[in-house]
Design a protein around this motif. Sequence first.
Motif, PDB file in Angstrom:
ATOM      1  N   HIS A 273       5.854  -0.302   5.307  1.00 52.35           N
ATOM      2  CA  HIS A 273       6.412  -1.130   3.698  1.00 52.35           C
ATOM      3  C   HIS A 273       6.312  -2.219   4.161  1.00 52.35           C
ATOM      4  CE1 HIS A 273      10.872  -0.731   1.373  1.00 52.35           C
ATOM      5  NE2 HIS A 273       9.312  -1.091   0.424  1.00 52.35           N
ATOM      6  N   PHE A 274       6.645  -3.162   5.290  1.00 50.83           N
ATOM      7  CA  PHE A 274       6.626  -4.212   4.646  1.00 50.83           C
ATOM      8  C   PHE A 274       4.586  -4.996   4.807  1.00 50.83           C
ATOM      9  CE2 PHE A 274       4.835  -8.216   7.341  1.00 50.83           C
ATOM     10  CZ  PHE A 274       5.209  -9.143   6.845  1.00 50.83           C
ATOM     11  N   SER A 275       4.162  -4.261   4.954  1.00 49.96           N
ATOM     12  CA  SER A 275       2.383  -4.657   5.326  1.00 49.96           C
ATOM     13  C   SER A 275       2.253  -4.346   2.837  1.00 49.96           C
ATOM     14  CB  SER A 275       1.498  -3.753   5.859  1.00 49.96           C
ATOM     15  OG  SER A 275       1.586  -4.141   6.988  1.00 49.96           O
ATOM     16  N   ARG A 276       2.847  -3.010   2.613  1.00 48.70           N
ATOM     17  CA  ARG A 276       2.590  -2.726   1.649  1.00 48.70           C
ATOM     18  C   ARG A 276       2.690  -4.026   0.596  1.00 48.70           C
ATOM     19  NH1 ARG A 276       4.420   2.314   1.682  1.00 48.70           N
ATOM     20  NH2 ARG A 276       6.431   1.309   0.685  1.00 48.70           N
ATOM     21  N   ASP A 277       4.279  -4.198   0.803  1.00 48.32           N
ATOM     22  CA  ASP A 277       5.037  -4.992  -0.094  1.00 48.32           C
ATOM     23  C   ASP A 277       4.488  -6.542   0.069  1.00 48.32           C
ATOM     24  OD1 ASP A 277       7.318  -3.490  -1.052  1.00 48.32           O
ATOM     25  OD2 ASP A 277       8.074  -4.120   0.514  1.00 48.32           O
ATOM     26  N   TYR A 278       4.095  -6.440   0.875  1.00 48.85           N
ATOM     27  CA  TYR A 278       2.959  -8.511   1.030  1.00 48.85           C
ATOM     28  C   TYR A 278       1.600  -8.535   0.406  1.00 48.85           C
ATOM     29  CZ  TYR A 278       1.475 -11.936   4.130  1.00 48.85           C
ATOM     30  OH  TYR A 278       1.662 -13.565   4.603  1.00 48.85           O
ATOM     31  N   SER A 279       0.799  -7.235   0.520  1.00 55.17           N
ATOM     32  CA  SER A 279       0.036  -7.054  -0.333  1.00 55.17           C
ATOM     33  C   SER A 279      -0.011  -7.042  -1.800  1.00 55.17           C
ATOM     34  CB  SER A 279      -0.822  -5.786  -0.021  1.00 55.17           C
ATOM     35  OG  SER A 279      -1.444  -5.672   1.786  1.00 55.17           O
ATOM     36  N   ARG A 280       1.121  -6.545  -1.827  1.00 49.98           N
ATOM     37  CA  ARG A 280       1.086  -6.004  -3.586  1.00 49.98           C
ATOM     38  C   ARG A 280       1.917  -7.567  -3.906  1.00 49.98           C
ATOM     39  NH1 ARG A 280       4.988  -2.652  -3.711  1.00 49.98           N
ATOM     40  NH2 ARG A 280       4.028  -0.954  -4.333  1.00 49.98           N
TER      41      ARG A 280
END
Length: 297
Positions: A273-280
């Motif tokens: 979840h963290f990586s997804r939000d960070y990439s977005r």
Amino acid sequence: MSHEKLHRLSARYETYQGNVSTGYLNAAHVFRREAVSSFEAAIYNPFICLILQGRKEIHIGQKSVSLVPGDAFLVSHDLPVTAKILEASPETPYRALVFSLDLGILRSLYEQVGEVISEEATATVSTTALSTTAADPTYIAPMIRYLELMDSPLDAQVLGPAIVREIHFRLLMSPIGGMLRNLLSVDSHASRIAKAIIRIRNKFHEPLVVAELAKIASMSPSSFHEHFKSVTGTTPLQYQKDLRMIEAREILMRGACSVSTAGFEVGYESPTHFSRDYSRKFGCSPKHHLAQTKSPP
């Protein structure tokens, strides 16, 4: 002419501001970039910024603001934003003059001119915590006098605080100061939202409970959500997420820990979840930024 003089003084002030032995003029800062940039995330604390050279674009929530020389923008609340420099080069760098705002000074002014401020707040209130307009000579003039003090450290020490107070007063009473005037009104929506913002910033790594924030702001949850978005341009949850992303990027760029650890430190339980939000948010994975810290110079 006043804008040109402010630009010339700011160019000289760039050298002055690095001299800690004569650092009495600490309310001002010159920001300079010699190249265009991609979007960068940052937290803007209350300040007034005058664009002197180059162009800049700022995004808060769904709102986009383009700024050119002669423009000013004022930030009344702590705001997570994304911004990029659109025009800059070594020959013609982007240059902006930033004056930090002291809420203590603003509150003391309210004691003197509170009734007038209350009337002005009702008449002209900015819709968000970031207001933009063409720079006004009423506050450019004291800014020029403030920078001119760099040639005399004793004058800067003695006269600087009075000029800083004058700058605050001019901003408070100017068209761009609508949200500041509203903020000083104890029972205003801007003042209540400011209290909630302090809570979110202090506890951004903890789960966000809108009902608790609404209670701090003395509003119903639905009213709080509406006014929070009106002031900040974003929702409470997105505001917290932006704070987390900006802090996580700082952690990763220091290269002191792994991606999953950075996510946990800012409040994420799921690395995915963290990586997804960070990439977005940043347009690249957290691993990419972490790898940059480990690359050879």
